[in-house]
Design a protein around this motif. Structure first.
Motif, mmCIF file in Angstrom:
data_model
loop_
_atom_site.group_PDB
_atom_site.id
_atom_site.type_symbol
_atom_site.label_atom_id
_atom_site.label_comp_id
_atom_site.label_asym_id
_atom_site.label_seq_id
_atom_site.Cartn_x
_atom_site.Cartn_y
_atom_site.Cartn_z
ATOM 1 N N VAL A 12 0.712 -1.132 -0.067
ATOM 2 C CA VAL A 12 0.078 0.014 -0.169
ATOM 3 C C VAL A 12 0.755 1.252 0.106
ATOM 4 O O VAL A 12 1.704 1.237 0.827
ATOM 5 N N HIS A 13 0.748 2.135 -1.111
ATOM 6 C CA HIS A 13 1.537 3.502 -1.020
ATOM 7 C C HIS A 13 1.060 4.373 0.329
ATOM 8 O O HIS A 13 -0.134 4.373 0.145
ATOM 9 N N ASP A 14 1.913 4.575 0.692
ATOM 10 C CA ASP A 14 1.610 5.441 2.099
ATOM 11 C C ASP A 14 0.708 4.950 3.111
ATOM 12 O O ASP A 14 -0.481 5.654 3.264
ATOM 13 N N HIS A 15 0.801 3.843 3.389
ATOM 14 C CA HIS A 15 -0.270 3.100 4.537
ATOM 15 C C HIS A 15 -0.058 4.103 5.774
ATOM 16 O O HIS A 15 0.871 4.688 5.880
ATOM 17 N N PRO A 16 -1.395 4.102 6.305
ATOM 18 C CA PRO A 16 -1.530 5.068 7.223
ATOM 19 C C PRO A 16 -0.331 4.488 8.286
ATOM 20 O O PRO A 16 -0.112 5.537 9.198
ATOM 21 N N ALA A 17 0.133 3.564 8.454
ATOM 22 C CA ALA A 17 1.197 3.145 9.592
ATOM 23 C C ALA A 17 2.233 3.563 9.316
ATOM 24 O O ALA A 17 3.264 3.710 10.257
ATOM 25 N N ILE A 18 2.510 4.009 8.287
ATOM 26 C CA ILE A 18 3.925 4.315 7.734
ATOM 27 C C ILE A 18 4.002 5.839 8.575
ATOM 28 O O ILE A 18 3.439 6.940 7.881
ATOM 29 N N VAL A 19 4.732 6.146 9.421
ATOM 30 C CA VAL A 19 4.784 7.437 10.169
ATOM 31 C C VAL A 19 6.141 8.089 10.258
ATOM 32 O O VAL A 19 6.475 9.069 11.025
ATOM 33 N N TRP A 20 7.155 7.494 9.638
ATOM 34 C CA TRP A 20 8.514 7.963 9.768
ATOM 35 C C TRP A 20 8.604 9.281 9.238
ATOM 36 O O TRP A 20 9.118 10.236 9.539
ATOM 37 N N ASP A 21 7.901 9.626 8.258
ATOM 38 C CA ASP A 21 7.677 10.999 7.505
ATOM 39 C C ASP A 21 7.099 12.024 8.537
ATOM 40 O O ASP A 21 7.444 13.090 8.667
ATOM 41 N N GLU A 22 6.201 11.666 9.599
ATOM 42 C CA GLU A 22 5.955 12.520 10.770
ATOM 43 C C GLU A 22 6.986 12.753 11.482
ATOM 44 O O GLU A 22 7.181 13.761 12.202
ATOM 45 N N VAL A 23 7.850 11.685 11.954
ATOM 46 C CA VAL A 23 8.962 12.050 12.769
ATOM 47 C C VAL A 23 9.848 13.089 12.316
ATOM 48 O O VAL A 23 10.281 13.803 12.847
ATOM 49 N N VAL A 24 10.426 12.693 11.052
ATOM 50 C CA VAL A 24 11.141 13.816 10.352
ATOM 51 C C VAL A 24 10.315 15.119 10.327
ATOM 52 O O VAL A 24 11.098 16.143 10.393
ATOM 53 N N GLY B 53 8.946 6.293 -1.970
ATOM 54 C CA GLY B 53 9.406 6.672 -0.584
ATOM 55 C C GLY B 53 9.483 8.197 -0.557
ATOM 56 O O GLY B 53 9.097 8.984 0.410
ATOM 57 N N LEU B 54 10.017 8.977 -1.738
ATOM 58 C CA LEU B 54 10.092 10.203 -1.739
ATOM 59 C C LEU B 54 8.643 11.115 -1.469
ATOM 60 O O LEU B 54 8.624 12.176 -0.736
ATOM 61 N N GLY B 55 7.738 10.510 -2.264
ATOM 62 C CA GLY B 55 6.234 11.161 -1.983
ATOM 63 C C GLY B 55 5.960 11.066 -0.691
ATOM 64 O O GLY B 55 5.214 11.770 -0.302
ATOM 65 N N ILE B 56 6.205 9.847 -0.025
ATOM 66 C CA ILE B 56 5.719 9.691 1.336
ATOM 67 C C ILE B 56 6.357 10.834 2.457
ATOM 68 O O ILE B 56 5.739 11.340 2.904
#
Length: 168
Positions: free
Chosen positions: A81-93, A137-140
């Motif tokens: 899944v592209h940008d699955h809600p559980a992927i949150v490393w983007d929020e950390v950064v 990954g860049l888009g996420i």
């Protein structure tokens, strides 16, 4: 706009380092508001680096963002899944970026948290454009980087106006 709900994640995937990190040390597994929980997980990460000199802090955040592109892309591929809600490393950064222009203080952390979450959820231009047009990954990562930059500018304006305590 918040991330849409997606299929659940098998806990065994947390054993994979890229997935574990992309899921914010597991904070993204929260059943509701995973982005908020990911941002909460960013606060202790910020605590690790907040005392660094500005250039060192910027280098660490840049490295974590670059690694995040790889980790988030790998996790999205593993999860299917592209940008699955559980992927949150983007929020950390994004939160680390939000905190980059102000001295550490609890009022700054609180304001940074609120501002970053607002920009991440509401996605004003150009954040919404980045979210819709950049993939992988860049888009996420990129829309949250932009939300972090906008939050950082707002925090700096609050700091300059004297509305934030100068230190932790």
């Amino acid at each position: 706009m918040a991330k849409k709900s997606s299929p659940s994640i098998p806990w065994r995937l947390l054993k994979e380092p890229a997935v574990f990190l992309a899921l914010g040390f597991g904070s993204g597994m929260a059943p509701k508001a995973p982005g908020t929980f990911g941002t909460l997980a960013a606060i202790p990460v910020y605590g690790l680096f907040m005392g660094l000199p500005s250039l060192s802090y910027a280098a660490v955040v840049l490295a974590l963002a670059a690694l995040g592109v790889q980790w988030c892309g790998a996790a999205a591929e593993r999860l299917g899944v592209h940008d699955h809600p559980a992927i949150v490393w983007d929020e950390v950064v994004g939160f680390l970026i939000a905190m980059a222009l102000v001295p550490p203080s609890w009022p700054a952390v609180t304001a940074g948290f609120v501002l970053f979450r607002l920009f991440d959820i509401l996605k004003p231009w150009p954040i919404r454009w980045l979210d819709k047009h950049i993939h992988g990954g860049l888009g996420i990562m990129l829309d949250d980087v932009a939300a972090g930059v906008l939050a950082a500018v707002c925090l700096r304006l609050l700091q300059d106006a004297g509305w934030l305590s100068p230190s932790l």
